[in-house]
Scaffold this motif. Structure first.
Motif, PDB file in Angstrom:
ATOM      1  N   VAL A 175      25.223   3.438  24.192  1.00 45.54           N
ATOM      2  CA  VAL A 175      26.436   3.281  24.997  1.00 45.54           C
ATOM      3  C   VAL A 175      27.552   2.641  24.172  1.00 45.54           C
ATOM      4  O   VAL A 175      28.693   3.103  24.182  1.00 45.54           O
ATOM      5  N   VAL A 176      27.240   1.580  23.431  1.00 44.56           N
ATOM      6  CA  VAL A 176      28.288   0.927  22.643  1.00 44.56           C
ATOM      7  C   VAL A 176      28.743   1.827  21.493  1.00 44.56           C
ATOM      8  O   VAL A 176      29.937   1.840  21.148  1.00 44.56           O
ATOM      9  N   ASP A 177      27.851   2.613  20.921  1.00 42.88           N
ATOM     10  CA  ASP A 177      28.261   3.574  19.892  1.00 42.88           C
ATOM     11  C   ASP A 177      29.199   4.623  20.486  1.00 42.88           C
ATOM     12  O   ASP A 177      30.215   4.982  19.882  1.00 42.88           O
ATOM     13  N   GLN A 178      28.847   5.115  21.670  1.00 46.69           N
ATOM     14  CA  GLN A 178      29.707   6.096  22.351  1.00 46.69           C
ATOM     15  C   GLN A 178      31.060   5.483  22.700  1.00 46.69           C
ATOM     16  O   GLN A 178      32.105   6.124  22.565  1.00 46.69           O
ATOM     17  N   LEU A 179      31.048   4.225  23.153  1.00 44.46           N
ATOM     18  CA  LEU A 179      32.280   3.516  23.459  1.00 44.46           C
ATOM     19  C   LEU A 179      33.154   3.402  22.220  1.00 44.46           C
ATOM     20  O   LEU A 179      34.356   3.692  22.254  1.00 44.46           O
ATOM     21  N   ALA A 180      32.583   2.976  21.104  1.00 37.96           N
ATOM     22  CA  ALA A 180      33.354   2.817  19.869  1.00 37.96           C
ATOM     23  C   ALA A 180      33.946   4.147  19.410  1.00 37.96           C
ATOM     24  O   ALA A 180      35.113   4.205  19.005  1.00 37.96           O
TER      25      ALA A 180
END
Length: 157
Positions: A143-148
């Motif tokens: 999720v945080v990779d997708q957010l970034a």
């Protein structure tokens, strides 16, 4: 915040996007479908009332199954901290089977990016272990990779 290793799961990452943009992505419903659940699953609806006691409701499509996730904001420090839980829905109605409280903090990184910390607090060590076994670190990490990635595309618009 003092973490309890029996009931709390947490990680920190540095993102190469500004803190204000990370905040916007987490607080504006049009952004949530772009990152909030690991692909190929999808967020099909998001309804946000950004205030303490306000709703943070999402609907997921996970392999064709519809999953409703209703929650409420517990704490908001604009640009710095979001706390929400599925332990209640809007109007402080207790959930029949609460799972966790999420605490997200955002700090400026020295290079202009964001120091992002995600913490999931659980009511018991068994609930925390269930979340860990479900893939908390891989799932929330995705999720945080997708957010970034999504936020970086927004900076180029």
């Amino acid at each position: 915040m003092i973490l309890d290793p029996k009931t709390d799961l947490s990680f920190t990452r540095t993102l190469a996007v500004p803190r204000t943009l990370v905040w916007d992505c987490w607080t504006q419903p049009e952004h949530i479908p772009h990152f909030f659940i690991p692909a190929p699953h999808k967020v099909t609806a998001c309804d946000i009332d950004l205030r303490v006691g306000g709703r943070f409701n999402t609907v997921f499509d996970v392999d064709g199954a519809v999953m409703e996730n209703n929650g409420v904001y517990l704490e908001l420090i604009p640009g710095k901290k979001l706390v929400f839980t599925d332990g209640y829905s809007e109007g402080w109605k207790p959930a029949p089977d609460p799972f966790m409280t999420a605490i997200l903090t955002f700090e400026d990184a020295p290079d202009g990016g964001t120091i992002y910390t995600a913490t999931a607090r659980h009511r018991s060590k068994e609930a925390a272990q269930t979340h860990k076994d479900m893939g908390f670190f891989d799932g929330w990490g995705t999720v945080v990779d997708q957010l970034a990635s999504y936020a970086a595309r927004l900076t180029r618009l």
